[in-house]
Design a protein around this motif. Structure first.
Motif, short mmCIF file in Angstrom:
data_model
loop_
_atom_site.label_atom_id
_atom_site.label_comp_id
_atom_site.label_asym_id
_atom_site.label_seq_id
_atom_site.Cartn_x
_atom_site.Cartn_y
_atom_site.Cartn_z
N TYR A 100 -20.47 -15.08 -4.47
CA TYR A 100 -20.95 -13.67 -5.24
C TYR A 100 -19.67 -12.80 -5.07
N TRP A 101 -19.23 -12.50 -3.88
CA TRP A 101 -17.80 -11.77 -3.55
C TRP A 101 -16.72 -12.32 -4.52
N ASN A 102 -16.34 -13.53 -4.43
CA ASN A 102 -15.21 -13.93 -4.87
C ASN A 102 -15.17 -14.30 -6.50
N LYS A 103 -16.59 -14.59 -6.95
CA LYS A 103 -16.64 -14.92 -8.39
C LYS A 103 -17.02 -13.70 -9.08
N VAL A 104 -17.99 -13.01 -8.49
CA VAL A 104 -18.52 -11.65 -9.47
C VAL A 104 -17.69 -10.64 -9.19
N VAL A 105 -17.75 -10.12 -7.76
CA VAL A 105 -17.17 -8.89 -7.52
C VAL A 105 -15.76 -8.96 -7.82
N LEU A 106 -14.97 -9.76 -7.11
CA LEU A 106 -13.47 -9.57 -7.35
C LEU A 106 -13.04 -10.50 -8.48
N ARG A 107 -13.76 -11.44 -9.05
CA ARG A 107 -13.26 -12.32 -10.05
C ARG A 107 -12.00 -12.82 -9.58
N ARG A 108 -11.93 -13.22 -8.42
CA ARG A 108 -10.63 -13.69 -7.70
C ARG A 108 -9.86 -14.74 -8.51
N SER A 109 -8.49 -14.38 -8.62
CA SER A 109 -7.62 -15.41 -9.33
C SER A 109 -7.15 -16.27 -8.04
N SER A 110 -6.28 -17.34 -8.44
CA SER A 110 -5.65 -18.33 -7.57
C SER A 110 -4.70 -17.70 -6.59
N GLN A 166 -7.88 -8.96 -10.90
CA GLN A 166 -8.36 -10.25 -10.23
C GLN A 166 -7.45 -10.62 -9.17
N ALA A 167 -6.25 -10.28 -9.03
CA ALA A 167 -5.46 -10.38 -7.80
C ALA A 167 -5.40 -9.34 -6.82
N GLY A 168 -6.38 -8.26 -7.10
CA GLY A 168 -6.34 -7.10 -6.36
C GLY A 168 -6.65 -7.36 -4.96
N ILE A 169 -7.38 -8.35 -4.34
CA ILE A 169 -7.52 -8.23 -3.13
C ILE A 169 -6.32 -8.75 -2.22
N TYR A 170 -5.35 -9.47 -2.91
CA TYR A 170 -4.21 -9.91 -2.45
C TYR A 170 -3.30 -8.66 -2.13
N TRP A 171 -3.29 -7.91 -3.01
CA TRP A 171 -2.50 -6.53 -2.87
C TRP A 171 -3.17 -5.77 -1.60
N VAL A 203 7.40 -10.21 17.28
CA VAL A 203 7.85 -11.59 17.73
C VAL A 203 6.69 -12.58 17.08
N THR A 204 5.52 -11.92 17.21
CA THR A 204 4.25 -12.76 16.48
C THR A 204 3.92 -12.57 15.13
N PHE A 205 4.86 -11.99 14.54
CA PHE A 205 4.72 -11.61 13.06
C PHE A 205 4.67 -13.01 12.38
N SER A 206 3.45 -13.15 11.24
CA SER A 206 3.45 -14.35 10.49
C SER A 206 3.36 -13.68 8.91
N PRO A 207 3.84 -14.50 8.03
CA PRO A 207 3.64 -14.11 6.71
C PRO A 207 2.22 -14.13 6.49
N PRO A 208 2.04 -13.14 5.50
CA PRO A 208 0.61 -12.67 4.99
C PRO A 208 -0.08 -13.86 4.45
N LYS A 209 -1.38 -13.82 4.39
CA LYS A 209 -1.97 -14.85 3.82
C LYS A 209 -3.57 -14.38 3.64
N TYR A 210 -4.28 -14.82 2.44
CA TYR A 210 -5.78 -14.30 2.52
C TYR A 210 -6.52 -15.50 2.44
N GLY A 211 -7.43 -15.49 3.42
CA GLY A 211 -8.12 -17.09 3.65
C GLY A 211 -7.13 -18.11 3.87
N SER A 212 -7.06 -19.12 2.81
CA SER A 212 -6.34 -20.25 3.02
C SER A 212 -5.11 -20.04 2.04
#
Length: 592
Positions: A166-176, A417-422, A495-504
């Motif tokens: 529901y969070w990914n498909k309905v609320v966010l309509r999250r893109s790839s 649809q890519a809002g959560i990534y921003w 030192v421990t900085f890692s590139p951003p990612k959302y989930g996988s």
């Protein structure tokens, strides 16, 4: 200040960190970091703003060469307010969605796919065929032939909770990914507009109006937390959840791990909202002789106790969820967005009268977000007021509403649809080590360059003369312990900085580049302003640097009656704006 300091992180991050870092044992490094890093910086900022009655940029009359630090704080606050109101918009959407007899994320409805399931799904297992041969086969074959799976041989299918889909498909309509922007999600855009209208309405008269609103927004979340805790404590499995939270036997061996101390210091630093400029802006409205020392102790104590208390309310319900699913609590625990919009809503959907508990929870998230947002916007408007006092006196309402409208349009990219990534990208870069960098320069500049002893004298003008023993601890923290500790956290973060990612989902290279550009834009003002100040000063290079490391001529208490002998020489900033205008009647009116 309580409303500003107590925010979403107290509910969705601290309980998870406590569980992850040894249960109740985590409270030891947490309390130590409060005393060493959080409280000293909090007290310093409260005293700084109250003494000069200035916002986070103009207050650097105390040390002109570091005025860029104040600009950095305000710019980071500006960027963070863009996405922070998007999180409030998420809470508003769930709040409205709770006005249904059956919560829309309580089951796999028409929007779900074949991977949606409320319970674990067995995909295959080992079974004994009628001829006595043991085979590994599909579970559907086992059930259709009335066979039985052997113990310990079950393989579960990877499924998603209804609340997750529901969070990914309905609320966010999250893109790839960040590359696929998609369209604006119209209902989130409307919720975002509503959240900015609420902020604008609360702030249209500045601190006079917001100061009244936060009596409700800062206090009512505690009522909701008590209600959720009482309800959660009566549920089956609640004890298991609370034991996972604090640990029946706390794991004190975790205290030897550096990561635990780093988590404690980071949580304290960001939870108290130090170095964002908001504390300076809010305290600038205090009366000069207000006891900012007791304010600092009170607000920091309330903030930390709220975090601990919220953990009981959260984990009691998660324990019940684990009981119903017949799974360990560790498998249902999460933090951040997943806790607030996936795990906890799923747990609430299993309670009797679920819409009521869902409404209360998201109403609490809404209020926690709003009062922090009020202070963030007040930080920006206070800065504008310091620079253009006459404009703000006449046009505070249009300036405030115009600022809210600008931030709304900037936030529209966060409701695509890519809002959560921003949202995750800005949070990853701007709300991280950029603030740490500003904090290190702030405490070093005031303690080592302006002078910690001189700053103590300034503070005593407000709260009264204190004994040498009273200041011993604060001297130790301001001169050495806190700067060193913040430098260690800053270096560790880099030192421990890692590139951003959302989930996988990995971010593209250009996404990380945008993040670096944002943080560079925030901190580049520190050297730029320093160079401009040095160029404008007089004398040779060394004399210019020295003059920029001294307080400006107009540094000191705002009102003449508070200056005493120490600041009797101060150039009055108010008199610079005074004009004497003769009228036709020959009277002279003094206009400020």
């Amino acid at each position: 200040m309580v409303g500003y300091a107590v925010g979403l992180g107290n509910v969705w991050r601290f309980p998870y960190l406590t569980y992850q870092n040894g249960g109740g044992a985590f409270l030891i490094p947490y309390t130590i970091m409060l005393a060493l890093a959080g409280l000293p910086l909090f007290f310093l900022e409260c005293s700084l703003g109250q003494f000069a009655s200035l916002g986070p940029v103009s207050v650097w009359r105390i040390l002109p060469i570091l005025q860029g630090v104040g600009i950095t704080m305000v710019i980071i606050t500006f960027l963070v307010t863009v996405y922070y109101n998007v999180i409030i918009a998420y809470a508003l959407y769930y709040l409205f969605a709770s006005f249904q007899s059956v919560l829309p994320w309580s089951d796999c409805f028409v929007w779900a796919d074949e991977n949606c399931s409320k319970t674990p799904v067995v995909s295959d297992c080992n079974t004994i065929l009628p001829n006595g041969v043991i085979v590994h086969t599909n579970y559907s074959y086992v059930t259709s032939n009335n066979l039985t799976c052997l113990n310990g041989s079950l393989t579960y299918k990877q499924v998603q909770l209804p609340s997750e889909q529901y969070w990914n498909k309905v609320v966010l309509r999250r893109s790839s990914g960040l590359d696929e922007t998609g369209e604006i999600v119209w209902y989130l855009a409307l919720c975002l507009l509503l959240s900015w209208l609420i902020v604008g309405a609360a702030l249209f008269k500045g601190i006079k109006s917001s100061g009244k609103v936060v009596y409700f927004t800062a206090l009512f979340p505690y009522v909701v937390l008590v209600i959720l805790l009482v309800r959660g404590a009566t549920l089956e499995g609640a004890r298991d959840g609370i034991e996972y939270y604090i640990g029946t036997q706390s794991n004190f061996t975790k205290l030897v791990e550096a990561e635990v101390w780093k988590d404690a210091a980071t949580q304290i630093f960001f939870s108290l909202s130090v170095a964002w400029g908001g504390l300076v802006a809010l305290s600038s409205y205090n009366k000069f002789h207000n006891n900012c020392y007791s304010d600092a102790i009170f607000v920091c104590s309330v903030n930390c106790l709220t975090s601990v208390f919220a953990g009981f309310a959260i984990f009691s319900v998660l324990g019940h969820m684990a009981f119903l699913a017949d799974r360990p609590v560790s498998e249902v625990v999460d933090s951040g967005f997943d806790l607030a919009f996936v795990v906890y809503p799923s747990a609430l959907s299993k309670l009797p009268v679920a819409p009521l508990w869902s409404f209360l929870f998201f109403f609490m998230l809404l209020l926690l977000g709003l009062d922090s947002q009020f202070a963030s916007i007040e930080t920006v408007t206070t800065t504008i007021q310091d620079v253009y006092p006459k404009v703000m006196k006449k046009m505070r309402v249009p300036v405030t509403l115009g600022l809210c409208m600008l931030l709304f349009f900037l936030g529209l990219i966060c409701v695509t649809q890519a809002g959560i990534y921003w949202v995750n990208l800005v949070d990853h870069f701007c709300a991280g080590w950029g603030i740490l960098f500003a904090a290190v320069l702030e405490i070093i500049g005031i303690s080592w360059i302006y002078g910690g002893n001189r700053f103590i004298q300034d503070t005593e003008m407000m709260i009264g003369k204190k004994s040498w023993w009273f200041w011993l601890w604060w001297r130790a923290c301001w001169f050495f312990i806190t700067p060193v500790l913040l430098c260690v956290i800053l270096c560790w973060s880099l030192v421990t900085f890692s590139p951003p990612k959302y989930g996988s989902v990995e971010y593209p290279a250009w996404g990380s580049a945008v993040g670096w550009c944002m943080i560079v834009f925030c901190i580049i003002w520190i050297p730029i302003v320093a160079i401009v100040k040095i160029v404008k000063a007089q004398g040779n290079l060394w004399q210019r640097i020295v003059s920029c490391c001294r307080p400006a001529a107009n540094w000191g208490p705002s009102l003449e009656c508070h200056r005493g002998e120490r600041y009797s020489h101060m150039v009055d900033p108010h008199k610079e704006r005074d004009q004497e205008i003769p009228t036709v009647d020959g009277f002279v009116h003094k206009l400020e």
